[in-house]
Design a protein around this motif. Sequence first.
Motif, PDB file in Angstrom:
ATOM      1  N   LYS A 208       0.351  -1.171   0.482  1.00  0.00           N
ATOM      2  CA  LYS A 208      -0.262   0.323  -0.068  1.00  0.00           C
ATOM      3  C   LYS A 208       0.919   1.315  -0.198  1.00  0.00           C
ATOM      4  CE  LYS A 208      -0.816   0.298   5.458  1.00  0.00           C
ATOM      5  NZ  LYS A 208       0.140   1.696   5.077  1.00  0.00           N
ATOM      6  N   ASP A 209       1.903   1.261   0.554  1.00  0.00           N
ATOM      7  CA  ASP A 209       2.972   2.450   0.541  1.00  0.00           C
ATOM      8  C   ASP A 209       4.014   2.529  -0.577  1.00  0.00           C
ATOM      9  OD1 ASP A 209       2.417   3.098   2.888  1.00  0.00           O
ATOM     10  OD2 ASP A 209       3.405   2.221   3.956  1.00  0.00           O
ATOM     11  N   TRP A 210       3.879   1.425  -1.939  1.00  0.00           N
ATOM     12  CA  TRP A 210       5.194   1.267  -2.611  1.00  0.00           C
ATOM     13  C   TRP A 210       4.408   2.310  -4.132  1.00  0.00           C
ATOM     14  CZ3 TRP A 210       4.470   0.420  -7.846  1.00  0.00           C
ATOM     15  CH2 TRP A 210       5.981  -0.509  -8.277  1.00  0.00           C
ATOM     16  N   GLN A 211       5.436   3.089  -4.187  1.00  0.00           N
ATOM     17  CA  GLN A 211       5.008   3.385  -5.489  1.00  0.00           C
ATOM     18  C   GLN A 211       5.953   3.535  -6.770  1.00  0.00           C
ATOM     19  OE1 GLN A 211       3.503   7.251  -4.830  1.00  0.00           O
ATOM     20  NE2 GLN A 211       1.362   7.238  -5.331  1.00  0.00           N
ATOM     21  N   LEU A 212       5.553   3.690  -7.917  1.00  0.00           N
ATOM     22  CA  LEU A 212       6.801   3.384  -8.520  1.00  0.00           C
ATOM     23  C   LEU A 212       6.968   4.945  -9.922  1.00  0.00           C
ATOM     24  CD1 LEU A 212       9.213   2.309 -10.497  1.00  0.00           C
ATOM     25  CD2 LEU A 212       8.239   1.479 -11.827  1.00  0.00           C
TER      26      LEU A 212
ATOM     27  N   TYR B 286       1.080  -0.059  -7.125  1.00  0.00           N
ATOM     28  CA  TYR B 286       1.107  -1.084  -6.981  1.00  0.00           C
ATOM     29  C   TYR B 286       0.255  -2.132  -7.539  1.00  0.00           C
ATOM     30  CZ  TYR B 286       2.479  -6.232  -5.564  1.00  0.00           C
ATOM     31  OH  TYR B 286       2.732  -7.757  -5.225  1.00  0.00           O
ATOM     32  N   GLU B 287      -1.260  -1.656  -6.586  1.00  0.00           N
ATOM     33  CA  GLU B 287      -2.346  -2.283  -7.392  1.00  0.00           C
ATOM     34  C   GLU B 287      -2.022  -1.627  -8.497  1.00  0.00           C
ATOM     35  OE1 GLU B 287      -2.222  -0.212  -4.930  1.00  0.00           O
ATOM     36  OE2 GLU B 287      -2.817  -1.573  -3.189  1.00  0.00           O
ATOM     37  N   GLN B 288      -2.399  -0.633  -9.284  1.00  0.00           N
ATOM     38  CA  GLN B 288      -2.307  -0.104 -11.141  1.00  0.00           C
ATOM     39  C   GLN B 288      -1.218  -1.339 -12.098  1.00  0.00           C
ATOM     40  OE1 GLN B 288      -1.109   3.818 -10.311  1.00  0.00           O
ATOM     41  NE2 GLN B 288      -3.406   4.164 -10.804  1.00  0.00           N
ATOM     42  N   LEU B 289       0.076  -1.217 -11.036  1.00  0.00           N
ATOM     43  CA  LEU B 289       0.664  -2.303 -11.401  1.00  0.00           C
ATOM     44  C   LEU B 289       0.178  -3.972 -11.990  1.00  0.00           C
ATOM     45  CD1 LEU B 289       3.608  -2.642 -12.793  1.00  0.00           C
ATOM     46  CD2 LEU B 289       4.367  -3.492 -10.972  1.00  0.00           C
ATOM     47  N   LEU B 290      -0.648  -4.249 -11.198  1.00  0.00           N
ATOM     48  CA  LEU B 290      -1.287  -5.481 -10.942  1.00  0.00           C
ATOM     49  C   LEU B 290      -1.986  -5.790 -12.189  1.00  0.00           C
ATOM     50  CD1 LEU B 290      -0.920  -7.155  -7.419  1.00  0.00           C
ATOM     51  CD2 LEU B 290       0.867  -7.207  -8.741  1.00  0.00           C
ATOM     52  N   THR B 291      -1.828  -4.713 -12.367  1.00  0.00           N
ATOM     53  CA  THR B 291      -3.487  -4.736 -12.956  1.00  0.00           C
ATOM     54  C   THR B 291      -3.189  -4.742 -15.009  1.00  0.00           C
ATOM     55  OG1 THR B 291      -4.005  -2.411 -13.850  1.00  0.00           O
ATOM     56  CG2 THR B 291      -5.140  -3.685 -12.155  1.00  0.00           C
ATOM     57  N   ARG B 292      -2.311  -4.589 -14.900  1.00  0.00           N
ATOM     58  CA  ARG B 292      -1.695  -4.765 -16.215  1.00  0.00           C
ATOM     59  C   ARG B 292      -0.815  -5.827 -17.032  1.00  0.00           C
ATOM     60  NH1 ARG B 292       1.261  -0.111 -18.182  1.00  0.00           N
ATOM     61  NH2 ARG B 292       0.651   1.679 -17.840  1.00  0.00           N
ATOM     62  N   PRO B 293      -0.919  -6.314 -17.989  1.00  0.00           N
ATOM     63  CA  PRO B 293      -0.633  -7.889 -18.045  1.00  0.00           C
ATOM     64  C   PRO B 293       0.470  -8.205 -17.562  1.00  0.00           C
ATOM     65  CG  PRO B 293      -0.882  -6.677 -20.505  1.00  0.00           C
ATOM     66  CD  PRO B 293      -1.365  -5.369 -19.117  1.00  0.00           C
ATOM     67  N   MET B 294       0.218  -9.705 -17.832  1.00  0.00           N
ATOM     68  CA  MET B 294       2.023  -9.701 -16.339  1.00  0.00           C
ATOM     69  C   MET B 294       2.623 -11.204 -17.862  1.00  0.00           C
ATOM     70  SD  MET B 294       2.720  -9.040 -13.530  1.00  0.00           S
ATOM     71  CE  MET B 294       1.554  -7.550 -12.583  1.00  0.00           C
ATOM     72  N   VAL B 295       4.050 -11.422 -18.016  1.00  0.00           N
ATOM     73  CA  VAL B 295       4.842 -12.334 -18.310  1.00  0.00           C
ATOM     74  C   VAL B 295       5.535 -13.417 -17.649  1.00  0.00           C
ATOM     75  CG1 VAL B 295       6.653 -12.239 -19.890  1.00  0.00           C
ATOM     76  CG2 VAL B 295       5.007 -10.793 -20.017  1.00  0.00           C
ATOM     77  N   GLU B 296       5.344 -14.116 -17.685  1.00  0.00           N
ATOM     78  CA  GLU B 296       6.058 -14.736 -16.912  1.00  0.00           C
ATOM     79  C   GLU B 296       7.266 -16.238 -17.963  1.00  0.00           C
ATOM     80  OE1 GLU B 296       4.314 -18.511 -13.964  1.00  0.00           O
ATOM     81  OE2 GLU B 296       3.920 -19.219 -16.415  1.00  0.00           O
ATOM     82  N   ARG B 297       8.505 -16.124 -17.259  1.00  0.00           N
ATOM     83  CA  ARG B 297       9.046 -16.388 -17.686  1.00  0.00           C
ATOM     84  C   ARG B 297      10.714 -16.707 -16.673  1.00  0.00           C
ATOM     85  NH1 ARG B 297       6.598 -15.694 -21.385  1.00  0.00           N
ATOM     86  NH2 ARG B 297       6.992 -14.553 -23.028  1.00  0.00           N
TER      87      ARG B 297
END
Length: 553
Positions: free
Chosen positions: A287-291, A305-316
């Motif tokens: 909740k305190d994290w921002q980029l 953080y919540e906004q980042l998690l809504t973006r398309p994710m890649v797994e490698r």
Amino acid sequence: MAGRPAPEKPPKQWYGELAGVAATALALGVGELVAAATGGPSAPLVAVGGVAVDAAPTPVKEFAVAAFYTYDKLALQAGIVLVLAVFAAFIGVLAMRRLRYGLAGVAVFAVIGVLASATRASATWAYPLPTVAGALTAAGLLVLLRRILPRRSSGSAQDQGNDTGADSDVAAQEAPTPVQGARSPSSDVGMSVVDGPRQPPGRRRFLALAGGAIGAAVVAVPGGRRLWAQRVAAARAAVVLPPPSSPAPPLPAKVSARVPGLEPFVTRNADFYRIDTALTVPQMEPKDWQLKIHGRVKRPLTLTYEQLLTRPMVERYITLSCVSNEVGGELVGNARWLGVPIKDLLDEVEPDDGADQVVSRSVDGYTAGTPTAALRDGRDALLAVGMNGEPLPVEHGFPVRMVVPGLYGYVSATKWLTELELSRFSDFSAYWVRRDYAALAPVKTQSRIDTPAAGKRVEPGLVMVAGVAWAQHRGVSAVEVRVDDGPWQPAQLAAVPSVDTWRQWSWPWQAAPGKHRLQVRATDNTGQVQTGQVHKPLPDGATGWHTIKVTVA
């Protein structure tokens, strides 16, 4: 003529040493608790230790990693505590003799701690509070210990001279009221003051208070850290990672060489190496994290953080390696990472044409400089939020870290990430570059023998020699082994899901009795053969062939 009451001799030195250590220990404990309450990485030991880490010369850092490996932070903290204990004992002796000198020493330590805290990255007004609270606690304890300090009678004032000084009686114990038939204290020349029914408790009360302070510190220091860590652990446990829009490809059936003693293809989170400049693991709630993405860009961007998690994710699956890794070392690991492609974010902010460097910053102020081109050339450079199917472990960068295949971690793998700044290499040199490491650091082709272990005794006959080789983002095309400077023999390679991971290899050896030397080398997909020239990690990675000696008997 009757002499005046005898002046008191200075207390035994060990009383002062114990008082200083007790006061300093309690100050550290209070500082940790206040730091946990304020939610910042500002405890005195952490703040001063962080400055020490940053100020240490590069050879000292390299020695620490080589000597202590992943325990280098623990060794540094132990060293700081040892040095602090010596100075604390000195200050305690001063305080028991002349209180103002001891308090001046506490003030000096407080100033150092406040400056260290206030100058840390992302420092707020609350950062110095733990140091201030700890210093006030230490000063109060010194005053209290001095008041109850056991004193020794040293004879009459006529014998000693009236030179006790202005504050020689600040901590003197009050003499008991004489009773009929009893000897006065002044008549017991040279006798130590002891506890009695009509005297204030001296030695026992002093030891109880000093020991209690040290005991409280032993509980408070780890307790304060655990208190904050538990909050972050609970927040991490509540994170639900989104499914990847681009899942990792299935691992090939023959990804493992299936040789006992060989490092697994996927490194467990608990076994993954950790090398960074953080004295203690930074603790940050999502909740305190921002980029913040800014600098030489047309459209600055800030993400939660919540906004980042809504973006398309890649797994490698991606292998990471540390530039400090010696040939044959263990500072390398392979994991399944989940994250947002950095390229997408950079395309969104539109970097200027001249912005050839992306400066990543950690919450603790660490910086790394990554070539912008490497983040936009199509490789799977990620802002990672997951590792091996779970949210990032705190020690590996939770909530968010960078993962960039093909580059050493010091230029690409910033943990506890909070900022990306588009810049130029000519304008800014990152943390390790200022310490004589190369600005550009592609991973070198490397290979390692995992089994048999160096120095091991093996039986004659068939012995499986096996290990791993890596050349991230180029891939490994061949591995060769030789015995006692004989001809190079091709090893069998296991399968890999991509060029961004290490590759297991194995070679059957008909071992004859005697002492033997085994060496390994790899070739990458560009045809470049691993060099046998031995070079230390500075400035851009170690080179040489991993060599072990075994006895066959």
